[in-house]
Design a protein around this motif. Structure first.
Motif, PDB file in Angstrom:
ATOM      1  N   LEU A 303       0.889  -1.199   0.321  1.00 41.53           N
ATOM      2  CA  LEU A 303      -0.263  -0.087   0.036  1.00 41.53           C
ATOM      3  C   LEU A 303       0.786   1.396  -0.148  1.00 41.53           C
ATOM      4  CD1 LEU A 303      -2.506  -0.989   2.740  1.00 41.53           C
ATOM      5  CD2 LEU A 303      -3.041  -0.821   0.203  1.00 41.53           C
ATOM      6  N   ALA A 304       2.070   1.319  -0.025  1.00 43.44           N
ATOM      7  CA  ALA A 304       2.877   2.336   0.255  1.00 43.44           C
ATOM      8  C   ALA A 304       2.718   3.198  -0.765  1.00 43.44           C
ATOM      9  CB  ALA A 304       4.422   1.831   0.238  1.00 43.44           C
ATOM     10  N   ASP A 305       2.344   3.140  -1.988  1.00 46.11           N
ATOM     11  CA  ASP A 305       2.134   3.995  -3.118  1.00 46.11           C
ATOM     12  C   ASP A 305       0.692   4.311  -3.425  1.00 46.11           C
ATOM     13  OD1 ASP A 305       5.145   4.169  -3.486  1.00 46.11           O
ATOM     14  OD2 ASP A 305       4.987   2.524  -5.109  1.00 46.11           O
ATOM     15  N   VAL A 411      -8.253  -3.092   2.104  1.00 41.51           N
ATOM     16  CA  VAL A 411      -7.857  -1.779   2.501  1.00 41.51           C
ATOM     17  C   VAL A 411      -8.503  -0.798   1.520  1.00 41.51           C
ATOM     18  CG1 VAL A 411      -6.216   0.025   3.106  1.00 41.51           C
ATOM     19  CG2 VAL A 411      -6.142  -2.025   4.297  1.00 41.51           C
ATOM     20  N   ARG A 412      -8.009  -1.192   0.216  1.00 46.86           N
ATOM     21  CA  ARG A 412      -8.373  -0.400  -0.929  1.00 46.86           C
ATOM     22  C   ARG A 412      -9.750  -0.345  -1.290  1.00 46.86           C
ATOM     23  NH1 ARG A 412      -3.769  -3.602  -3.766  1.00 46.86           N
ATOM     24  NH2 ARG A 412      -1.981  -2.253  -3.512  1.00 46.86           N
ATOM     25  N   ALA A 413     -10.719  -1.606  -0.896  1.00 43.84           N
ATOM     26  CA  ALA A 413     -11.929  -1.704  -1.112  1.00 43.84           C
ATOM     27  C   ALA A 413     -12.575  -0.777  -0.093  1.00 43.84           C
ATOM     28  CB  ALA A 413     -12.416  -3.071  -1.007  1.00 43.84           C
ATOM     29  N   ALA A 414     -12.181  -0.758   1.188  1.00 44.16           N
ATOM     30  CA  ALA A 414     -12.866  -0.103   2.382  1.00 44.16           C
ATOM     31  C   ALA A 414     -12.593   1.418   2.060  1.00 44.16           C
ATOM     32  CB  ALA A 414     -12.065  -0.362   3.748  1.00 44.16           C
ATOM     33  N   ALA A 415     -11.383   1.888   1.732  1.00 47.62           N
ATOM     34  CA  ALA A 415     -11.170   3.212   1.342  1.00 47.62           C
ATOM     35  C   ALA A 415     -11.949   3.652   0.424  1.00 47.62           C
ATOM     36  CB  ALA A 415      -9.754   3.521   0.949  1.00 47.62           C
ATOM     37  N   ALA A 416     -12.271   2.778  -0.846  1.00 47.87           N
ATOM     38  CA  ALA A 416     -13.128   3.314  -2.042  1.00 47.87           C
ATOM     39  C   ALA A 416     -14.675   3.392  -1.685  1.00 47.87           C
ATOM     40  CB  ALA A 416     -12.739   2.782  -3.212  1.00 47.87           C
TER      41      ALA A 416
END
Length: 466
Positions: A303-305, A411-416
């Motif tokens: 997830l760094a970038d 994490v990406r799905a939760a953020a979106a």
């Protein structure tokens, strides 16, 4: 011993003592591994157990610490009871498995119209007592009280040989260290095999891999007891590994408080910071703590970038905070330890991603607490028992990279998209209702009891006609 080795030994002892003093779970784990210091009273009781045990039971002396705990009991003709056998009942150590065992015993006692008695086969912890254990049951199950007082009698191991049990009692084993002494008591001829119920709540040989304990634990599944299994995934695993054919109707789902989880789902929000909850219990090997930490480190790199603000939190057992970013110290896993019930559910409402691992077939509660209440959950697959259970549950191979990539995707799905909302399990995904399983069990026991009483009457009638 050279100076450097002595210095390291002293340093290790200091670290062990510090953790032993502050971490109750660690203390319990150490005590379990070392074995509790046995008092003179315990030694005397153990000698009485050996002396009272029939010859057929004596070969089992010392096999495990509970082997002869029930072999020398006294049985009499009296109104039958339901006898629940546990390690020990004490405040601070009566977790979900014990709670479920008490619920089963009380429900079976109600169906059969019998009182419930509890027998503890572990040496009683200093400060605990039969009265304290009885009060604990009454507090957890107020409906068991009689005239406002504890209605379930508890017998300490130290008092078992001075207690009379009924010849028609139904016995319930709750853990392999209780099933084994009941099996020895069956061998001794003091407990009928067909009056034993075995409540199986996990594949317990796996708790003591490749050892005498593993072999004895596995042997209890072949003892011929009537089984009641906690969860459909565990039932399938027992069929696959042990060849056990337990009917689905004697399988029940773990209790999940759906009303509470619906409230948790309503409290979740789509926040700019994604909080990840890791169910971290270092002292419980089946919860794969170190593997989980490695997986979180993979997720941090992945997830760094992405530019997503992420926090990592641990609950379940106290441990030191852990760096997740290669030693820079900017990203840490923050430990919150063991939380009170209400605090835990308030906290999980703020964590829209959950990593919860368990290397055994029984489905633990945290993954479903998260998934049902709208979080995206990552867990380890275990013999194809988990992947199909819930749409919010990603069950992936138990390696750090697979788990870490799955956490990053969550994490990406939760953020979106934020939380998914309340998503209950499909009916019977984990098994049927506990009440239905106990009803089935009670009907089978009653049928057997009626059949046994019909036989002597039929034989007497035949004799009178000759």
């Amino acid at each position: 011993m050279n100076f450097e080795k002595a210095r390291r030994l002293v340093s290790d002892l200091v670290r062990v003592n510090e953790r032993y003093a502050r971490d109750g779970h660690y203390r319990n784990d150490v005590r379990e591994r070392l074995g509790r210091t046995v008092s003179r009273v315990d030694v005397g009781v153990a000698r009485r157990e050996r002396d009272r045990a029939p010859l057929t039971a004596r070969p089992f002396e010392g096999l495990v610490e509970t082997s002869l705990a029930l072999a020398g009991i006294r049985t009499v003709d009296r109104a039958p009871e339901v006898v629940l056998v546990v390690d020990e009942l004490r405040e601070g150590a009566a977790f979900a498995g014990v709670q479920t065992a008490l619920a089963v015993a009380l429900a079976l006692g109600e169906r059969l119209g019998r009182p419930v008695r509890v027998v503890m086969v572990r040496w009683t912890t200093p400060g605990n007592s039969a009265a304290a254990a009885e009060a604990l049951v009454a507090d957890r199950f107020p409906e068991s009280r009689v005239d406002g007082r504890p209605g379930v009698r508890v017998v300490r191991r130290e008092d078992v040989l001075d207690t009379a049990f009924g010849r028609d009692d139904v016995w319930i084993a709750t853990h392999w260290k209780t099933a084994h002494p009941i099996d020895v008591a069956v061998t001794a001829g003091v407990v009928p095999r067909d009056r034993v119920v075995y409540l199986v709540q996990d594949y317990e040989p796996g708790f003591s891999p490749w050892s005498t304990e593993y072999a004895v634990a596995a042997s209890t599944y072949r003892a011929g007891f009537r089984m009641l299994v906690n969860s459909e995934p565990l039932r399938k695993y027992l069929a696959e590994v042990e060849g056990l054919d337990v009917p689905r109707e004697r399988t029940f789902a773990p209790h999940l408080d759906l009303e509470l989880l619906e409230r948790v789902a309503g409290a979740r929000t789509h926040e700019s910071t994604v909080r990840v909850l890791f169910y971290g219990r270092p002292s419980k090997h089946r919860n794969l703590f170190r593997l989980g930490v490695a997986a979180l480190r993979v997720a941090v790199q992945e997830l760094a970038d992405d530019g997503i603000r992420v926090e990592f939190h641990s609950a379940g057992e106290q441990h030191g905070d852990v760096e997740l970013d290669g030693g820079r110290g900017d990203v840490k896993l923050v430990s919150h330890g063991t939380m009170p019930w209400d605090d835990y559910f308030r906290f999980i409402a703020s964590t829209n991603v959950v990593l919860s691992l368990q290397h055994s077939p029984h489905p633990s509660h945290p993954p479903f607490d998260g998934a049902i209440s709208g979080a995206r959950v990552v867990t380890n697959e275990f013999r194809d028992t988990r992947g199909h259970l819930h749409p919010n549950l990603a069950a992936v191979p138990a390696d750090a990279r697979s788990l870490g990539l799955a956490v990053a995707d969550a994490v990406r799905a939760a953020a979106a998209d934020g939380p998914t909302g309340f998503v209950p399990l499909d009916d019977d995904a984990l098994g049927g209702p506990l009440d239905s399983a106990v009803d089935t069990l009670a009907a089978q026991i009653e049928h057997q009891h009626e059949h046994e009483h019909e036989q002597p009457a039929t034989e007497a009638n035949q004799e009178s006609t000759r």
